[in-house]
Design an enzyme around this catalytic site. Structure first.
Site, short mmCIF file in Angstrom:
data_model
loop_
_atom_site.label_atom_id
_atom_site.label_comp_id
_atom_site.label_asym_id
_atom_site.label_seq_id
_atom_site.Cartn_x
_atom_site.Cartn_y
_atom_site.Cartn_z
N LEU A 21 0.87 -1.17 0.00
CA LEU A 21 0.00 0.00 0.00
C LEU A 21 0.90 1.22 0.00
O LEU A 21 1.97 1.21 0.62
CB LEU A 21 -0.90 0.04 1.24
N ASP A 22 0.49 2.28 -0.67
CA ASP A 22 1.24 3.52 -0.61
C ASP A 22 1.36 3.99 0.83
O ASP A 22 0.48 3.72 1.66
CB ASP A 22 0.55 4.62 -1.43
N ARG A 23 2.41 4.74 1.10
CA ARG A 23 2.65 5.22 2.47
C ARG A 23 1.44 6.02 3.00
O ARG A 23 1.07 5.88 4.17
CB ARG A 23 3.90 6.09 2.49
N THR A 39 -1.69 5.84 2.04
CA THR A 39 -2.95 5.10 1.99
C THR A 39 -3.09 4.24 3.24
O THR A 39 -2.14 3.60 3.67
CB THR A 39 -2.98 4.18 0.75
N ARG A 44 -5.53 6.38 -7.80
CA ARG A 44 -5.24 7.81 -7.84
C ARG A 44 -5.18 8.33 -9.28
O ARG A 44 -5.73 9.40 -9.58
CB ARG A 44 -3.92 8.07 -7.12
#
Length: 321
Positions: free
Chosen positions: A147-149, A151, A250
């Site tokens: 997961l993105d930081r 998110t 995104r």
């Protein structure tokens, strides 16, 4: 699995017997993880020259280890290195409080926004380093996906290599069901919308990595569905990921004219300022739900992660605008 060799070990041959949790991985990847501090160039050289042997025979870097294999590792000098960064007690408590599910093969957390999944690129540590520090007795503990930081939401880790292989095969075959919640700019019109814009990774002249819609990119499919509409200002949408490309939600959201609130890379500055005035301090993107099949029982498991209070407060404020 072995750790870094110390000075007393550098002049002796090491032989390792492969257990179930290490079976299935490539020998080069196994050595990279086992010989921390040894440059990859050195690891590939000892593979190429036959200094590393499996069951007394030479092997190629892509050889996949089998349970019961014996791996011979030659004496290797490893430079002294500082110990890895260890997350503080506050971060460890935060991770512990975020655990949603655990069994013999899997550990699932509601990852907080702002916490990376792993260290690197200027980040000293992340979720995986935190959990390993909390559970030093764990024989095997690996991230199953990313997961993105910024998110938040459902993040799966595996406690057995067999579980990791099974989960990642489900990801490759699009056999998992992943749903996200996102607050986007503007009034959503109509019902569900399929977005199939192909995506390609790019590196800007500054060195920043971005993802763009491109005809020659990788096939990508997201399904957006409205959940709540807040006048003409914003909409809460649920996004089902059919594919799992980097920054997919995104970029797709921006592509259809509904950038996500708080997105500094792909979002809209004016909209972000409006949401910041309401108190939003992060990207409003949350991995709400993940369904996958437990390999041992063959039964589906659905994990849901609640929104953090800071995000529900933003929604409550929008309802009164």
């Amino acid at each position: 699995m072995i750790g870094v060799m110390n000075q007393s070990q550098q002049n002796s041959v090491t032989e390792l017997r492969i257990e179930e949790d290490s079976a299935g991985q490539r020998i080069d990847n196994f050595l990279v993880k086992s010989l921390k501090g040894v440059p990859k160039s050195r690891i590939y050289r000892i593979l190429r020259t036959g200094e590393v042997r499996v069951n007394r025979g030479r092997i190629k870097p892509d050889y996949r280890l089998q349970q019961g294999d014996t791996v011979r590792i030659p004496p290797i000098r490893v430079s002294e290195q500082a110990p890895p960064a260890r997350p503080g007690e506050r971060i460890q408590r935060l991770i512990e409080a975020s655990i949603l599910y655990e069994d013999k093969g899997f550990l699932v957390i509601n990852k907080p926004s702002g916490l990376a999944v792993h260290g690197g690129s200027g980040v000293s540590f992340g979720v995986i380093e935190g959990l390993r520090a909390m559970r030093p007795e764990a024989h095997f503990l690996e991230l199953a996906h990313r997961l993105d930081r910024d998110t938040s939401g459902v993040l799966v880790l595996c406690k057995k290599r067999s579980a990791l292989r099974a989960f990642q095969e489900q990801l490759r075959e699009n056999q998992t069901d992943k749903k996200y919640l996102a607050l986007v700019r503007g009034k959503w019109k109509g019902g569900a919308r399929r977005v199939s814009a192909a995506l390609r990774k790019n590196v800007l002249s500054s060195g920043e990595r971005v993802v763009r819609v491109a005809d020659d990119g990788k096939e990508s499919l997201s399904i957006f569905e409205p959940v709540a509409i807040f006048g003409n200002l914003a909409s809460l949408v649920r996004v089902s990921l059919i594919t799992g490309r980097t920054h997919q939600v995104r970029v797709h959201a921006n592509h259809i004219g509904h950038p996500i609130a708080g997105d500094e890379k792909y979002g809209d500055e004016a909209f972000n300022r409006q949401m910041s005035e309401l108190g939003l301090k992060r990207l409003f993107l949350h991995a709400e739900e993940l369904t996958f099949t437990l390999p041992e029982s063959g039964k589906p498991l659905t994990i849901r992660a609640p929104l953090e209070p800071a995000l529900t407060q933003i929604l409550e404020k929008l309802e009164h605008i």
